[in-house]
Design a protein around this motif. Sequence first.
Motif, PDB file in Angstrom:
ATOM      1  N   CYS A 187       0.841  -1.209   0.000  1.00  0.00           N
ATOM      2  CA  CYS A 187       0.000   0.000   0.000  1.00  0.00           C
ATOM      3  C   CYS A 187       0.872   1.253   0.000  1.00  0.00           C
ATOM      4  CB  CYS A 187      -0.941  -0.016   1.204  1.00  0.00           C
ATOM      5  SG  CYS A 187      -2.020   1.419   1.297  1.00  0.00           S
ATOM      6  N   TRP A 191      -6.870   3.171   2.758  1.00  0.00           N
ATOM      7  CA  TRP A 191      -6.471   1.763   2.689  1.00  0.00           C
ATOM      8  C   TRP A 191      -5.479   1.419   3.799  1.00  0.00           C
ATOM      9  CZ3 TRP A 191      -9.077  -1.940   0.946  1.00  0.00           C
ATOM     10  CH2 TRP A 191      -9.813  -1.837  -0.226  1.00  0.00           C
ATOM     11  N   ILE A 214      -6.186  -1.394   6.680  1.00  0.00           N
ATOM     12  CA  ILE A 214      -5.314  -2.549   6.919  1.00  0.00           C
ATOM     13  C   ILE A 214      -4.858  -2.590   8.373  1.00  0.00           C
ATOM     14  CG2 ILE A 214      -3.110  -3.633   6.286  1.00  0.00           C
ATOM     15  CD1 ILE A 214      -3.510  -2.399   3.463  1.00  0.00           C
ATOM     16  N   TRP A 227      -7.595  -5.144   0.518  1.00  0.00           N
ATOM     17  CA  TRP A 227      -6.570  -4.416  -0.247  1.00  0.00           C
ATOM     18  C   TRP A 227      -6.175  -5.213  -1.493  1.00  0.00           C
ATOM     19  CZ3 TRP A 227      -4.083  -0.322  -1.759  1.00  0.00           C
ATOM     20  CH2 TRP A 227      -2.842  -0.446  -2.381  1.00  0.00           C
ATOM     21  N   GLY A 257      -8.216  -2.834  -3.734  1.00  0.00           N
ATOM     22  CA  GLY A 257      -7.449  -1.592  -3.684  1.00  0.00           C
ATOM     23  C   GLY A 257      -6.140  -1.602  -4.416  1.00  0.00           C
ATOM     24  N   ARG A 258      -5.544  -2.751  -4.554  1.00  0.00           N
ATOM     25  CA  ARG A 258      -4.225  -2.846  -5.176  1.00  0.00           C
ATOM     26  C   ARG A 258      -4.292  -2.432  -6.640  1.00  0.00           C
ATOM     27  NH1 ARG A 258      -0.586  -8.270  -5.510  1.00  0.00           N
ATOM     28  NH2 ARG A 258       1.405  -7.195  -5.567  1.00  0.00           N
TER      29      ARG A 258
END
Length: 148
Positions: free
Chosen positions: A23, A39, A43, A54, A58-59
């Motif tokens: 992240c 994010w 986490i 994530w 999100g990645r």
Amino acid sequence: MPRLLLFAAILGVAVVIYALIDCVMSRKHEVRSISKTAWFVTILILPLIGAGMWFLFGRPRSDGPSGPRRPAPRNPTAPDDDPAFLQNLEAQRRQRAREQERRRREQEQREREAKAGEAGKDTPPKDDKHDGEGNDDAGSGSTGVHRP
């Protein structure tokens, strides 16, 4: 059983640490769904669930959010591939050519001057005081003009 729990705990911590590092290392404009800061907090607050979210939502994708990325500018690998080096080389070549041309002209000028000097030595010097008409007075002669 305790070994399995210890292994699961170590694996869980490793996944969370990897998700946090991933992240942090991702670019801000490439992160999907929510902001990069959100994010990171997700986490931290929900370690395994946040890390899983994530990786799923999100990645950054490998092809980027808006199509393929531009290729990185390629650095020259050899001097003859570098445009700046080639321009510098060409400028040096032109400078050497101009310098050789200047030297050649100077040599020709010296040779011409030497020839002119030798030609002047072969003829006897001219005496300007007496030009064969006799008197140099201003009133003498048929026209009355002073001759040097």
